[in-house]
Structure formats: C-alpha cells, structure tokens
Design a protein around this motif. Sequence first.
Motif, PDB file in Angstrom:
ATOM      1  N   LYS A  20      33.797  21.838  53.252  1.00 53.90           N
ATOM      2  CA  LYS A  20      34.478  21.601  51.976  1.00 53.90           C
ATOM      3  C   LYS A  20      34.075  20.251  51.383  1.00 53.90           C
ATOM      4  CE  LYS A  20      38.241  23.030  54.149  1.00 53.90           C
ATOM      5  NZ  LYS A  20      39.600  22.923  54.563  1.00 53.90           N
ATOM      6  N   LEU A  21      33.651  19.317  52.237  1.00 50.64           N
ATOM      7  CA  LEU A  21      33.286  17.983  51.771  1.00 50.64           C
ATOM      8  C   LEU A  21      31.779  17.782  51.652  1.00 50.64           C
ATOM      9  CD1 LEU A  21      35.795  15.869  53.878  1.00 50.64           C
ATOM     10  CD2 LEU A  21      36.021  16.590  51.500  1.00 50.64           C
ATOM     11  N   VAL A  22      31.060  18.212  52.667  1.00 47.60           N
ATOM     12  CA  VAL A  22      29.607  18.052  52.693  1.00 47.60           C
ATOM     13  C   VAL A  22      28.978  19.321  53.227  1.00 47.60           C
ATOM     14  CG1 VAL A  22      29.662  15.547  53.001  1.00 47.60           C
ATOM     15  CG2 VAL A  22      29.658  17.024  54.992  1.00 47.60           C
ATOM     16  N   ASP A  23      27.704  19.482  53.005  1.00 48.18           N
ATOM     17  CA  ASP A  23      27.022  20.686  53.458  1.00 48.18           C
ATOM     18  C   ASP A  23      26.098  20.404  54.645  1.00 48.18           C
ATOM     19  OD1 ASP A  23      26.560  23.392  53.356  1.00 48.18           O
ATOM     20  OD2 ASP A  23      24.871  23.209  51.978  1.00 48.18           O
ATOM     21  N   PHE A  24      26.420  19.364  55.395  1.00 51.48           N
ATOM     22  CA  PHE A  24      25.616  19.006  56.546  1.00 51.48           C
ATOM     23  C   PHE A  24      26.463  18.166  57.490  1.00 51.48           C
ATOM     24  CE2 PHE A  24      24.771  16.342  52.874  1.00 51.48           C
ATOM     25  CZ  PHE A  24      25.153  15.094  53.310  1.00 51.48           C
ATOM     26  N   TYR A  25      25.959  17.924  58.677  1.00 45.20           N
ATOM     27  CA  TYR A  25      26.675  17.099  59.645  1.00 45.20           C
ATOM     28  C   TYR A  25      26.528  15.623  59.285  1.00 45.20           C
ATOM     29  CZ  TYR A  25      27.486  21.164  62.465  1.00 45.20           C
ATOM     30  OH  TYR A  25      27.931  22.382  62.899  1.00 45.20           O
ATOM     31  N   VAL A  26      27.574  14.851  59.576  1.00 47.08           N
ATOM     32  CA  VAL A  26      27.613  13.436  59.230  1.00 47.08           C
ATOM     33  C   VAL A  26      27.934  12.638  60.489  1.00 47.08           C
ATOM     34  CG1 VAL A  26      28.806  11.696  57.860  1.00 47.08           C
ATOM     35  CG2 VAL A  26      28.394  13.960  56.895  1.00 47.08           C
ATOM     36  N   ILE A  27      27.294  11.484  60.630  1.00 48.98           N
ATOM     37  CA  ILE A  27      27.589  10.581  61.744  1.00 48.98           C
ATOM     38  C   ILE A  27      28.435   9.434  61.214  1.00 48.98           C
ATOM     39  CG2 ILE A  27      26.637   9.027  63.481  1.00 48.98           C
ATOM     40  CD1 ILE A  27      24.145  10.823  63.503  1.00 48.98           C
ATOM     41  N   ASP A  28      29.605   9.255  61.791  1.00 53.07           N
ATOM     42  CA  ASP A  28      30.520   8.183  61.407  1.00 53.07           C
ATOM     43  C   ASP A  28      30.041   6.881  62.038  1.00 53.07           C
ATOM     44  OD1 ASP A  28      32.602   6.359  61.157  1.00 53.07           O
ATOM     45  OD2 ASP A  28      34.165   7.816  61.643  1.00 53.07           O
ATOM     46  N   GLY A  29      29.553   5.965  61.223  1.00 52.00           N
ATOM     47  CA  GLY A  29      29.026   4.699  61.708  1.00 52.00           C
ATOM     48  C   GLY A  29      30.049   3.849  62.432  1.00 52.00           C
ATOM     49  N   ASP A  30      31.336   4.051  62.147  1.00 49.33           N
ATOM     50  CA  ASP A  30      32.378   3.289  62.829  1.00 49.33           C
ATOM     51  C   ASP A  30      32.578   3.757  64.269  1.00 49.33           C
ATOM     52  OD1 ASP A  30      32.867   1.716  60.600  1.00 49.33           O
ATOM     53  OD2 ASP A  30      34.457   3.039  59.854  1.00 49.33           O
ATOM     54  N   LYS A  31      32.176   4.994  64.556  1.00 45.93           N
ATOM     55  CA  LYS A  31      32.326   5.536  65.904  1.00 45.93           C
ATOM     56  C   LYS A  31      31.004   5.615  66.673  1.00 45.93           C
ATOM     57  CE  LYS A  31      36.338   8.508  65.195  1.00 45.93           C
ATOM     58  NZ  LYS A  31      36.785   9.909  65.286  1.00 45.93           N
ATOM     59  N   CYS A  32      29.901   5.572  65.962  1.00 48.86           N
ATOM     60  CA  CYS A  32      28.609   5.713  66.620  1.00 48.86           C
ATOM     61  C   CYS A  32      28.216   4.416  67.332  1.00 48.86           C
ATOM     62  CB  CYS A  32      27.523   6.088  65.621  1.00 48.86           C
ATOM     63  SG  CYS A  32      25.893   6.231  66.381  1.00 48.86           S
ATOM     64  N   THR A  33      27.906   4.544  68.610  1.00 46.74           N
ATOM     65  CA  THR A  33      27.438   3.407  69.403  1.00 46.74           C
ATOM     66  C   THR A  33      26.014   3.639  69.894  1.00 46.74           C
ATOM     67  OG1 THR A  33      28.277   4.335  71.470  1.00 46.74           O
ATOM     68  CG2 THR A  33      29.780   2.899  70.212  1.00 46.74           C
ATOM     69  N   GLU A  34      25.352   4.641  69.308  1.00 50.85           N
ATOM     70  CA  GLU A  34      24.016   5.040  69.766  1.00 50.85           C
ATOM     71  C   GLU A  34      24.041   5.332  71.262  1.00 50.85           C
ATOM     72  OE1 GLU A  34      20.919   2.463  68.253  1.00 50.85           O
ATOM     73  OE2 GLU A  34      21.977   2.261  66.341  1.00 50.85           O
ATOM     74  N   CYS A  35      25.194   5.790  71.733  1.00 49.55           N
ATOM     75  CA  CYS A  35      25.457   6.179  73.118  1.00 49.55           C
ATOM     76  C   CYS A  35      25.459   5.011  74.097  1.00 49.55           C
ATOM     77  CB  CYS A  35      24.524   7.293  73.585  1.00 49.55           C
ATOM     78  SG  CYS A  35      24.858   8.865  72.751  1.00 49.55           S
ATOM     79  N   VAL A  36      25.460   3.774  73.597  1.00 50.24           N
ATOM     80  CA  VAL A  36      25.579   2.603  74.475  1.00 50.24           C
ATOM     81  C   VAL A  36      26.891   2.737  75.251  1.00 50.24           C
ATOM     82  CG1 VAL A  36      25.985   0.112  74.500  1.00 50.24           C
ATOM     83  CG2 VAL A  36      24.171   1.067  73.066  1.00 50.24           C
ATOM     84  N   GLY A  37      26.818   2.491  76.523  1.00 54.53           N
ATOM     85  CA  GLY A  37      27.993   2.620  77.378  1.00 54.53           C
ATOM     86  C   GLY A  37      28.142   4.005  77.987  1.00 54.53           C
ATOM     87  N   HIS A  38      27.318   4.940  77.525  1.00 57.29           N
ATOM     88  CA  HIS A  38      27.371   6.312  78.050  1.00 57.29           C
ATOM     89  C   HIS A  38      26.013   6.791  78.553  1.00 57.29           C
ATOM     90  CE1 HIS A  38      31.462   6.989  76.561  1.00 57.29           C
ATOM     91  NE2 HIS A  38      31.080   6.352  75.475  1.00 57.29           N
ATOM     92  N   PHE A  39      24.981   6.597  77.735  1.00 56.20           N
ATOM     93  CA  PHE A  39      23.638   7.079  78.050  1.00 56.20           C
ATOM     94  C   PHE A  39      22.613   6.011  77.689  1.00 56.20           C
ATOM     95  CE2 PHE A  39      26.205  10.817  76.898  1.00 56.20           C
ATOM     96  CZ  PHE A  39      26.073  11.575  78.050  1.00 56.20           C
TER      97      PHE A  39
END
Length: 78
Positions: A20-39
């Motif tokens: 309803k908002l966008v027609d594609f997937y979006v990455i939230d920059g406030d939550k994205c850590t580029e997987c630092v701390g996980h991978f």
Amino acid sequence: INCDVCLPECPNDAIWYDPKLVDFYVIDGDKCTECVGHFDTPQCVEVCPVDCIVPDPDNIENAKELKIKADNLNRDEF
C-alpha cells in the motif's frame, strides 16, 4: 524485484514491505547494522539474486557506529 529472499535473513527486522505504501522492499536505516554483531557480512546482500541492495550515500556508517547501533538494538530486545 520483489522476491523476498532477504526478508527472513535480516537479524534486526530492518527490511519491510507494504504494497500500500511502496512497490518494493525497503531497508530501514535506523535498524540496519549491516549485520554487525550477528554475521561477518550483510546477509541481505549475500542472498540477493540480482545485487539490488546498494549503500545509501546519505547514510554511510563506519564499523564502530554500526556496532553501537547493533548493541542498542539488541539491548532493546530484553
């Protein structure tokens, strides 16, 4: 593309889709850590079949900043 292979790979739930908002997937920059701390590498980039995940030139963070963000996000989970 809207294949959604990246969605379950994100440890921070930073990827979302709302047709309803966008027609594609979006990455939230406030939550994205580029997987630092996980991978060792960003998992969304690893699994993307068409290399459509690109850095946001207006939101470049170094490893230290990403680690702090990851620690803060993980702390909020408890």
